[in-house]
Design a protein around this motif. Sequence first.
Motif, PDB file in Angstrom:
ATOM      1  N   ILE A   1     -33.582  49.158  34.380  1.00 37.97           N
ATOM      2  CA  ILE A   1     -34.875  48.504  34.612  1.00 37.97           C
ATOM      3  C   ILE A   1     -35.074  47.344  33.643  1.00 37.97           C
ATOM      4  O   ILE A   1     -35.530  46.260  34.030  1.00 37.97           O
ATOM      5  CB  ILE A   1     -36.013  49.533  34.494  1.00 37.97           C
ATOM      6  CG1 ILE A   1     -35.940  50.543  35.639  1.00 37.97           C
ATOM      7  CG2 ILE A   1     -37.375  48.835  34.494  1.00 37.97           C
ATOM      8  CD1 ILE A   1     -36.918  51.691  35.512  1.00 37.97           C
TER       9      ILE A   1
ATOM     10  N   THR B   1     -32.916  44.515  34.722  1.00 35.24           N
ATOM     11  CA  THR B   1     -33.485  43.920  35.938  1.00 35.24           C
ATOM     12  C   THR B   1     -34.630  42.979  35.589  1.00 35.24           C
ATOM     13  O   THR B   1     -34.707  41.859  36.123  1.00 35.24           O
ATOM     14  CB  THR B   1     -33.980  45.032  36.876  1.00 35.24           C
ATOM     15  OG1 THR B   1     -32.862  45.810  37.314  1.00 35.24           O
ATOM     16  CG2 THR B   1     -34.684  44.439  38.091  1.00 35.24           C
TER      17      THR B   1
ATOM     18  N   LEU C   1     -30.101  48.125  39.169  1.00 36.59           N
ATOM     19  CA  LEU C   1     -30.734  49.315  39.731  1.00 36.59           C
ATOM     20  C   LEU C   1     -29.856  49.962  40.796  1.00 36.59           C
ATOM     21  O   LEU C   1     -29.887  51.183  40.978  1.00 36.59           O
ATOM     22  CB  LEU C   1     -32.091  48.953  40.331  1.00 36.59           C
ATOM     23  CG  LEU C   1     -33.217  48.640  39.340  1.00 36.59           C
ATOM     24  CD1 LEU C   1     -34.470  48.214  40.083  1.00 36.59           C
ATOM     25  CD2 LEU C   1     -33.507  49.846  38.464  1.00 36.59           C
TER      26      LEU C   1
END
Length: 341
Positions: free
Chosen positions: A52, A55, A230
């Motif tokens: 995360i 990302t 992810l």
Amino acid sequence: MPALIQIIAPIAFLVATVFVLNSLNSDSEMAAMMASGASRRTVGRPVFVLAILITLGVSLLHNVVSPVSLSGLRLLIIQVRADLIATLVKDGGFRTVEDGLTIHIREKAADGRFLGIFVSDDRKESESLQYIAKTGLLLENDQGTFLVMEDGDLVRYETESQSTSVVAFETYGFDLSQFTNTGVKKLTKPRERVTMNLLNVSDDDPYRKKFPNRFAAEIHERLTSPLYPLAFAPILLAFLGRPRTNRQDRGLASATAVIICIVLRGAGFAAVAAVNSSQSVIPALYAIPVLGFVGGCIMLASNARLRMPDFAEQAADVAWRAFRGISDRFRPDQPTKGSAT
């Protein structure tokens, strides 16, 4: 650097995750964690948290940092090329622009005009050109940058015929755009624009008129490229997130997970290239990382133990026995010890 980091970061996440999970397995730390009652969530939580964070970071690079840095690089290039023009038209001395092209300006007047201009152009083997003008000036417009010479002569020497001709001219524009590439000022590429600018680009934008599909490809690439960490996370955890011994194809599981992730990312790059030709491929940009994430989560939730198929194990055993047989055949005979008499 930001444009490079945004491509390397997902691959770096892939390599780092494989290394850490394999280290936990090889040092028996994952087996100890599971034996003490820890669930697979304990192993998977930090992997998903890191995915995360990467990302979010890659998304920031794609949408803000990288476009700003590339735009700044373009402005720097423009300034360097502007300095090159100032060097070319500086009075005094002979300045070689490139092999076969020399420019000389005797002096620069107070009003900005040039006095005593000489240009020698021998870049073509078939002819030699010399421009001699009394005055001139530097002109920049939408067509480019020109050294406009006035009241001069053009001397042309033909190499094959060895003939010389002289043409008098009142004004003659010598194109300097090939050395300054002023076109960089007029067309701002999609990668050099922040996302908000791409979403509100005018229909009259010259680059959009010339390459209409590239704007759509750039926008959707910025939205989908950050999703790959992810997508990698559940795939890696499905193959490497449980204790494995050397006899349980740990190396094969690592190789399979890496190959799946690389194929997934390669398909994403191919889809971006295809969108530049046709916008009908845009759904594939989203489908590839989403299918990777969903497929990895299904494998992870099913708690299936992924292993090499029986036929693959048998084929590997046959190949190994054949290799051992060939290597034994070419192995030199061991010397035997003679008995003492």
